[in-house]
Design a protein around this motif. Structure first.
Motif, mmCIF file in Angstrom:
data_model
loop_
_atom_site.group_PDB
_atom_site.id
_atom_site.type_symbol
_atom_site.label_atom_id
_atom_site.label_comp_id
_atom_site.label_asym_id
_atom_site.label_seq_id
_atom_site.Cartn_x
_atom_site.Cartn_y
_atom_site.Cartn_z
ATOM 1 N N THR A 116 0.830 -1.210 0.000
ATOM 2 C CA THR A 116 0.000 0.000 0.000
ATOM 3 C C THR A 116 0.859 1.253 0.000
ATOM 4 N N LEU A 117 1.918 1.237 0.804
ATOM 5 C CA LEU A 117 2.798 2.406 0.882
ATOM 6 C C LEU A 117 3.481 2.676 -0.455
ATOM 7 N N THR A 118 4.032 1.635 -1.075
ATOM 8 C CA THR A 118 4.723 1.836 -2.355
ATOM 9 C C THR A 118 3.745 2.244 -3.449
ATOM 10 N N THR A 119 2.505 1.760 -3.364
ATOM 11 C CA THR A 119 1.484 2.176 -4.334
ATOM 12 C C THR A 119 1.182 3.668 -4.169
ATOM 13 N N GLN A 120 1.093 4.111 -2.921
ATOM 14 C CA GLN A 120 0.873 5.535 -2.666
ATOM 15 C C GLN A 120 2.023 6.368 -3.238
ATOM 16 N N LEU A 121 3.235 5.894 -3.016
ATOM 17 C CA LEU A 121 4.398 6.636 -3.494
ATOM 18 C C LEU A 121 4.440 6.686 -5.007
#
Length: 412
Positions: free
Chosen positions: A76-81
């Motif tokens: 989820t974090l890398t998708t946000q980034l």
């Protein structure tokens, strides 16, 4: 989305942010967003109080904590980034530390840490690149075993101690308690037949390694791992000491005799529903050992308010707030790693428990497995291990298939 592709996007966007974005000097109020993987009520209350203290001194800055599910946290974090929706600060799991530290997505923090000389080198090793601190290891927490002593007593069992606290004896007691009470025996917390790294607190007792020290050679098919996984398989399917696939049991609700986890979960025992103990991991065939889970927090280059985020991080990780966070997250600051100091913020734990599990564990422990391309490797390991979670599994053959799956990635 493959994690490596996501990080490639992050590096590019991070470079753009470093050149012109991420400026915290804009006029008007600033709202910082910090992603975490804990929605635990006690944790959130402490974070919110620290943030409120910061806002009291910096009225134009508000901090919001965004708790993401731990199972999908990194994805989820890398998708946000990659999607251009970055947080200003983010917790980072130890497994994905190599990817984040090397990605260029994070701002170096050497000028954003109070009294950096206090940080233990062993705690910061995973979070440095080229001598620079890329993320702050706010939690360096060894795994221990919580024991429901009431449940053991009702089954006529006693917790082994001293030289008798071995994996063989721990499984024997867990199995006997489960058989007598109808509850479960030993629960590797957060494993759930998904996150294999949460078996490291067991298999490290055999000297087993997922891969070589240089990260290039698979270790799943080596004899220490074969022996350890055979032991785990028998504990599940033969001795019925560990809940099988699809069986849920919450130690903190009184549903199992023991669980392997970290002191951050101790707050779940404050209601006093049953008597309990916390002890180090049992001795394995290779002797005493300890396994550590780490969490880092970093500032994202893509964030809209880099300077403000660094300033809040300096406050969040200060000596004073590090002592408060130590209630759940053992700090990397060496002056605070004493039983007397930790006892002040951990009223549920005795000094003896803090010494034997936390302080001695940090001194002698190894960090859970981590590697570049962590998401790809973890998914491959999980898929390859699936056939093992059957009563008639051929353990050596399954472990050989794990190496077949991940060796090409390790050798990159």
């Amino acid at each position: 989305m493959k994690l490596r592709a996501a990080f490639a996007s992050i590096v590019l966007l991070g470079s753009v942010a470093a050149c012109g974005g991420g400026d915290s000097s804009s006029d008007g109020p600033v709202t910082l967003r910090m992603t975490t993987w804990s929605a635990n009520e006690a944790h959130v209350k402490l974070f919110t109080q620290i943030a409120a203290d910061y806002t009291a001194a910096h009225p134009d800055v508000t901090v919001k904590f965004d708790a993401l599910p731990v199972d999908t946290y990194t994805t989820t974090l890398t998708t946000q980034l990659a999607g251009g929706n970055p947080p200003d600060l983010a917790w980072i799991l130890e497994g994905s530390a190599p990817d984040f530290v090397s990605s260029g997505a994070l701002v170096p923090l050497d000028d954003a840490i109070e009294n950096p000389a206090e940080l233990a080198p062993s705690a910061t090793a995973l979070w440095k690149q080229d001598g620079k601190l890329i993320a702050y290891p706010f939690s360096t927490s060894p795994f221990g075993v919580f024991v429901n002593t009431d449940l053991l007593a009702s089954a006529g069992q006693k917790l082994p101690s001293g030289a008798d606290w071995t994996w063989d004896n721990a499984i024997a007691v867990a199995a006997a308690t489960a058989a007598k009470t109808g509850k479960q025996g030993l629960v590797p917390r957060d494993f759930e037949y998904k996150d294999w790294t949460n078996l490291a607190p067991i298999f490290d007792g055999w000297g087993a390694q997922a891969w070589s020290d240089d990260g290039k050679t698979c270790g799943f098919d080596q004899q220490p791992m074969v022996d350890a996984m055979t032991f785990i398989h028998q504990a599940i399917f033969t001795k019925k000491a560990i809940p099988g696939p699809g069986v849920a049991a919450d130690f903190f609700a009184g549903e199992s005799a023991m669980t392997i986890t970290q002191i951050s979960r101790a707050s779940l025992l404050k209601d006093g529903k049953f008597t309990w103990d916390l002890v180090p991991l049992p001795t394995g065939p290779t002797g005493k050992y300890s396994v550590i889970g780490q969490g880092g927090v970093g500032v994202l280059k893509q964030g809209k308010h880099v300077d403000a985020a660094k300033d809040f991080l300096k406050f969040f990780t200060s000596d004073a707030n590090s002592a408060k966070l130590a209630q759940f997250f053992p700090p990397p600051r060496t002056p605070q790693l004493t039983a007397d100091t930790l006892a002040k913020s951990n009223p549920l734990l005795s000094k003896e428990q803090l010494q034997s599990v936390v302080i001695d564990g940090i001194s002698n422990g190894v960090v859970k497995p981590s590697h570049a391309d962590n998401a790809q490797i973890n998914q491959a390991v999980r898929s390859a291990l699936d056939p093992m979670w059957k009563a008639d599994a051929d353990v050596p053959a399954v472990l050989k298939s794990v190496c077949t799956a991940i060796q090409p990635v390790l050798a990159k």
